[in-house]
Design a protein around this motif. Structure first.
Motif, PDB file in Angstrom:
ATOM      1  N   UNK A 110      35.892  40.038  45.537  1.00 37.83           N
ATOM      2  CA  UNK A 110      34.458  40.152  45.821  1.00 37.83           C
ATOM      3  C   UNK A 110      33.707  38.974  45.198  1.00 37.83           C
ATOM      4  N   UNK A 111      32.640  38.571  45.852  1.00 37.04           N
ATOM      5  CA  UNK A 111      31.823  37.446  45.367  1.00 37.04           C
ATOM      6  C   UNK A 111      30.394  37.931  45.116  1.00 37.04           C
ATOM      7  N   UNK A 112      29.889  37.563  43.958  1.00 44.80           N
ATOM      8  CA  UNK A 112      28.506  37.883  43.601  1.00 44.80           C
ATOM      9  C   UNK A 112      27.805  36.578  43.252  1.00 44.80           C
ATOM     10  N   UNK A 113      26.796  36.247  44.026  1.00 41.58           N
ATOM     11  CA  UNK A 113      26.035  34.989  43.824  1.00 41.58           C
ATOM     12  C   UNK A 113      24.587  35.364  43.515  1.00 41.58           C
ATOM     13  N   UNK A 119      29.316  39.567  48.469  1.00 45.30           N
ATOM     14  CA  UNK A 119      30.356  39.648  49.499  1.00 45.30           C
ATOM     15  C   UNK A 119      31.440  40.582  48.979  1.00 45.30           C
ATOM     16  N   UNK A 120      31.599  41.731  49.614  1.00 45.52           N
ATOM     17  CA  UNK A 120      32.603  42.667  49.100  1.00 45.52           C
ATOM     18  C   UNK A 120      34.016  42.117  49.290  1.00 45.52           C
ATOM     19  N   UNK A 121      34.899  42.501  48.406  1.00 41.24           N
ATOM     20  CA  UNK A 121      36.301  42.087  48.521  1.00 41.24           C
ATOM     21  C   UNK A 121      37.061  42.982  49.482  1.00 41.24           C
ATOM     22  N   UNK A 122      38.184  42.481  49.928  1.00 41.96           N
ATOM     23  CA  UNK A 122      39.044  43.275  50.813  1.00 41.96           C
ATOM     24  C   UNK A 122      40.507  42.911  50.566  1.00 41.96           C
ATOM     25  N   UNK A 123      41.355  43.724  51.104  1.00 37.80           N
ATOM     26  CA  UNK A 123      42.804  43.517  50.979  1.00 37.80           C
ATOM     27  C   UNK A 123      43.393  43.522  52.385  1.00 37.80           C
TER      28      UNK A 123
END
Length: 199
Positions: A25-28, A167-171
């Motif tokens: 996940x991305x946090x800006x 931006x949520x993370x995913x697998x």
């Protein structure tokens, strides 16, 4: 010695393999500075000045030189005339009183005649024209009044909210290798009637 070939069944298996791909996940966070405006009004200063004043009065100096204003001369002459009239009335009253006192067996008439016929002595002394301190002076110093006002600064502050992007993370799961099973026969024979066959 004869080699023995035992029949064998060989199994070769392969497990399935999964491939995992992780996207973090991305946090800006973008924080914009606050908008600030500062306005400083000028101080208000007010100065009021009263000018100094010098007055010189030469009236008495001119009067010492017998240069008098006509209104003052008239006033002084009127006062002198009044004083002379009152003095004459007092003198005649005194003379009348002297004449009425006949019990004193005196004759005041010659004495009165002598006094009234003589002029008064003139007195003279050293003097200054104009006399000392006949010129009057008056001085009023100037005054300065200062009035001032300090204006406080005008401060406007506008805060800006932070810009947050997430931006949520995913697998991602993929099959990298399929499972399999391989069977192999070694030295395995099928014996039938009058024949044999390798499998």
């Amino acid at each position: 010695m004869e080699k023995l070939n035992f029949p064998q069944i060989r199994l070769e298996s392969q497990y399935a393999k999964l491939q995992l791909k992780t996207n973090h996940a991305k946090l800006d966070i973008q924080s914009k500075p606050a908008d600030m405006t500062i306005e400083q009004p000028k101080a208000e200063l007010h100065i009021e000045r009263t000018p100094s004043k010098l007055s010189i009065d030469q009236t008495e100096a001119w009067a010492d030189m017998d240069l008098k204003h006509i209104s003052r001369r008239i006033s002084e002459e009127a006062q002198k005339g009044k004083s002379d009239v009152l003095a004459g009335i007092a003198r005649r009253a005194q003379e009348g009183n002297d004449i009425m006192k006949i019990e004193n067996k005196s004759n005041p008439m010659p004495q009165h005649a002598k006094v009234n016929s003589q002029k008064p002595w003139k007195e003279f002394n050293i003097g200054w024209i104009p006399s000392h301190f006949s010129v009057k002076t008056s001085y009023t110093p100037s005054k300065v009044e200062i009035d001032w006002k300090v204006n406080k600064p005008i401060i406007n502050v506008q805060t800006n909210k932070p810009i947050v992007e997430y931006t949520p993370g995913n697998v991602d799961i993929e099959l990298a290798q399929r499972e399999s099973l391989k069977i192999d026969f070694v030295n395995l024979k099928h014996v039938g009637i009058n024949y044999e066959q390798e499998i």
